[in-house]
Design a protein around this motif. Structure first.
Motif: not given
Length: 257
Positions: A43, A162, A166, A220
């Motif tokens: 990512a 990732g 997030h 991500h």
């Protein structure tokens, strides 16, 4: 056939942490098949054109973060590249109509080396690092993974690094448990992954609960679709681990057999 994996990399300090997820990653090599090489989408490497690393020797270690423990900036992960695998990946992309480029200089960012250092600390498995492109559709992300599926028959491990949840803006460094909205999103995701419901997954941002909070930007999340695409031939998903840190970062590992 070698499984494909989605592996969360959490905060950069993950490699220094001691908790259930780092214990899981440290035992990964003992519980999963050992690969001949690793093709890893990170990512933290974004590019408009799908890019393939082809370093001539060992990778430099990139410290693409700030404000963490001094010890992190001394760590090295001198894995070597694999030109033959890089070339093969380029051929596979071309055969599937995917434009790609080669990068012979870029090192491994923490999305790659932090998890690899926990999983394979000796850095004795060749690695080909791959970029992600947030401007493609979710279906196109899946198709990029599909293009590399045959590598699994050659004992090449395909990894997407990732995080399914997030959200750095809402991180609580003292949180003892995950935010309820983070758990709700991951439970929805688990249901769709186990059912291999690509129609729903490609529309996750519009229909999944709390998708905007869980995935404020897509870079991500994309590695999950890339790894899943590599498992399209058999369509068997298994959740190997899930926990959380700082309330809004999920630490999960999915295997696609």
């Amino acid at each position: 056939m070698m499984p494909a994996y989605f592996i969360s990399h959490g905060a950069p300090s993950l490699v220094l942490d001691e908790h259930e997820y780092t214990t899981f990653l440290k035992s990964f090599a003992d519980s999963q098949p050992k690969p001949k090489a690793i093709a890893l989408f990170s990512a933290h490497w974004e590019s408009r054109t799908q890019t393939i690393s082809q370093v001539p020797d060992a990778y430099e270690t990139i410290y693409d973060f700030g404000g963490f423990q001094d010890e992190l900036y001394q760590m090295k992960y001198p894995a070597h590249g694999d030109k033959e695998l890089s070339d093969e990946i380029g051929r596979l992309f071309k055969s599937h109509g995917i434009d790609s480029a080669v990068n012979v200089e870029r090192g491994l960012d923490h999305g790659a080396w932090a998890i690899l250092k926990l999983m394979y600390p000796d850095a004795d498995i060749p690695v080909v690092s791959l970029s992600v492109n947030r401007y493609l559709s979710n279906e196109e992300q899946y198709q990029i993974g599909q293009a590399l599926a045959e590598l699994r028959e050659k004992d090449i491990m395909i990894v997407g690094s990732g995080g399914t949840v997030h959200n750095l803006r809402r991180v609580d460094w003292r949180a003892a448990q995950a935010e309820p909205w983070a758990v709700a999103f991951d439970r929805w995701l688990e249901e769709k992954l186990l059912a291999w419901d690509t129609e729903a997954l490609f529309q996750y941002r519009a229909i999944a609960p709390h998708a905007v909070e869980a995935v404020p930007t897509s870079e991500h999340f994309i590695p999950l679709l890339l790894a899943m695409g590599a498992g399209d031939r058999t369509r068997q998903a298994k959740l190997l681990h899930r926990s959380y840190q700082y309330g809004t970062l999920s630490l999960s590992c999915w295997r696609f057999d």
